[in-house]
Design a protein around this motif. Structure first.
Motif, PDB file in Angstrom:
ATOM      1  N   ALA A  28       0.842  -1.202   0.000  1.00 25.30           N
ATOM      2  CA  ALA A  28       0.000   0.000   0.000  1.00 25.30           C
ATOM      3  C   ALA A  28       0.874   1.248   0.000  1.00 25.30           C
ATOM      4  O   ALA A  28       0.575   2.232  -0.679  1.00 25.30           O
ATOM      5  N   GLY A  29       1.977   1.194   0.729  1.00 25.03           N
ATOM      6  CA  GLY A  29       2.908   2.317   0.744  1.00 25.03           C
ATOM      7  C   GLY A  29       3.529   2.550  -0.618  1.00 25.03           C
ATOM      8  O   GLY A  29       3.683   3.698  -1.063  1.00 25.03           O
ATOM      9  N   VAL A  30       3.861   1.475  -1.303  1.00 23.51           N
ATOM     10  CA  VAL A  30       4.423   1.586  -2.651  1.00 23.51           C
ATOM     11  C   VAL A  30       3.402   2.228  -3.586  1.00 23.51           C
ATOM     12  O   VAL A  30       3.727   3.141  -4.355  1.00 23.51           O
ATOM     13  N   LYS A  31       2.154   1.760  -3.510  1.00 21.65           N
ATOM     14  CA  LYS A  31       1.110   2.334  -4.376  1.00 21.65           C
ATOM     15  C   LYS A  31       0.896   3.812  -4.058  1.00 21.65           C
ATOM     16  O   LYS A  31       0.738   4.620  -4.970  1.00 21.65           O
ATOM     17  N   ALA A  32       0.899   4.157  -2.779  1.00 24.01           N
ATOM     18  CA  ALA A  32       0.680   5.556  -2.394  1.00 24.01           C
ATOM     19  C   ALA A  32       1.805   6.463  -2.888  1.00 24.01           C
ATOM     20  O   ALA A  32       1.568   7.635  -3.192  1.00 24.01           O
ATOM     21  N   ARG A  33       2.998   5.932  -2.983  1.00 27.67           N
ATOM     22  CA  ARG A  33       4.139   6.722  -3.455  1.00 27.67           C
ATOM     23  C   ARG A  33       4.267   6.692  -4.975  1.00 27.67           C
ATOM     24  O   ARG A  33       5.171   7.300  -5.535  1.00 27.67           O
ATOM     25  N   GLY A  34       3.407   5.953  -5.655  1.00 24.04           N
ATOM     26  CA  GLY A  34       3.473   5.881  -7.106  1.00 24.04           C
ATOM     27  C   GLY A  34       4.534   4.925  -7.606  1.00 24.04           C
ATOM     28  O   GLY A  34       4.977   5.014  -8.740  1.00 24.04           O
ATOM     29  N   GLY A  35       4.953   4.004  -6.774  1.00 22.21           N
ATOM     30  CA  GLY A  35       5.977   3.027  -7.139  1.00 22.21           C
ATOM     31  C   GLY A  35       7.199   3.178  -6.257  1.00 22.21           C
ATOM     32  O   GLY A  35       7.324   4.145  -5.509  1.00 22.21           O
ATOM     33  N   GLN A  36       8.084   2.208  -6.357  1.00 21.30           N
ATOM     34  CA  GLN A  36       9.292   2.256  -5.533  1.00 21.30           C
ATOM     35  C   GLN A  36      10.392   1.470  -6.212  1.00 21.30           C
ATOM     36  O   GLN A  36      10.196   0.329  -6.597  1.00 21.30           O
ATOM     37  N   ARG A  37      11.537   2.106  -6.364  1.00 20.32           N
ATOM     38  CA  ARG A  37      12.709   1.396  -6.858  1.00 20.32           C
ATOM     39  C   ARG A  37      13.267   0.634  -5.678  1.00 20.32           C
ATOM     40  O   ARG A  37      13.476   1.203  -4.618  1.00 20.32           O
ATOM     41  N   LEU A  38      13.486  -0.640  -5.846  1.00 17.33           N
ATOM     42  CA  LEU A  38      13.886  -1.485  -4.739  1.00 17.33           C
ATOM     43  C   LEU A  38      15.390  -1.447  -4.465  1.00 17.33           C
ATOM     44  O   LEU A  38      15.829  -1.999  -3.484  1.00 17.33           O
ATOM     45  N   GLY A  39      16.129  -0.795  -5.299  1.00 21.05           N
ATOM     46  CA  GLY A  39      17.560  -0.695  -5.034  1.00 21.05           C
ATOM     47  C   GLY A  39      18.330  -1.949  -5.398  1.00 21.05           C
ATOM     48  O   GLY A  39      19.503  -2.083  -5.073  1.00 21.05           O
ATOM     49  N   LEU A  40      17.688  -2.858  -6.077  1.00 19.55           N
ATOM     50  CA  LEU A  40      18.370  -4.074  -6.523  1.00 19.55           C
ATOM     51  C   LEU A  40      18.668  -3.956  -8.010  1.00 19.55           C
ATOM     52  O   LEU A  40      17.931  -3.351  -8.764  1.00 19.55           O
TER      53      LEU A  40
END
Length: 165
Positions: A146-158
């Motif tokens: 839900a946090g990822v969706k709220a931020r519009g996505g997330q680069r996982l750093g991998l």
């Protein structure tokens, strides 16, 4: 129709709650109930159920409404979490890997338990504990997503070795 399955569900929730507050001794301190009484509440085969004041005190101590949620679930309801309204900063990879590990524990334990086509009360208790941990892990994963969706996505750093990134 009420069956005695509700009793086993509430007893499992009581055991989880006692574990979450730090064990029998700590639960006795928080609830002002004797250690032997808490021990009976922690025993899967003892008919002793927690009084409401103890449930409230212990859930307040650990911040997790384990027994209250089980009671709601038994009535076809579920609790809403006001914290879920806020974006929870949590690592998706950690939440996902933890959930997969917990699922693996339930799957492997369940496979062993049913391999002889007989599930003992001890095996059922272990599977129920694994299921409770998986349920909590799924909740953590859903909050992270839900946090990822709220931020519009997330680069996982991998990155893939040799990918040039």
């Amino acid at each position: 129709m009420i069956t005695n399955a509700w009793f086993h569900r509430i007893k499992a929730a009581q055991r989880d709650l006692i574990r979450l507050v730090g064990g029998i001794e700590r639960a006795a301190q928080v609830s002002s109930i004797s250690k032997s009484h808490i021990g009976r509440m922690n025993n899967a085969t003892d008919p002793e159920l927690m009084p409401l004041h103890a449930v409230y005190a212990l859930e307040s101590e650990c911040g997790v409404p384990v027994v209250t949620s089980a009671m709601a679930e038994l009535n076809g309801r579920r609790l809403s979490d006001p914290e879920s309204e806020r974006v929870v900063e949590q690592c998706v990879v950690a939440a996902y890997s933890d959930m997969v590990r917990k699922a693996g524990d339930l799957i492997s334990g369940g496979a062993v338990a049913i391999s002889d086509m007989v599930v003992t009360p001890a095996e059922a208790t272990k599977m129920d504990r694994d299921a409770a941990e998986l349920e909590a892990g799924l909740g953590e994963l859903r909050r992270a997503l839900a946090g990822v969706k709220a931020r519009g996505g997330q680069r996982l750093g991998l990155s893939v070795v040799g990918s040039g990134r």
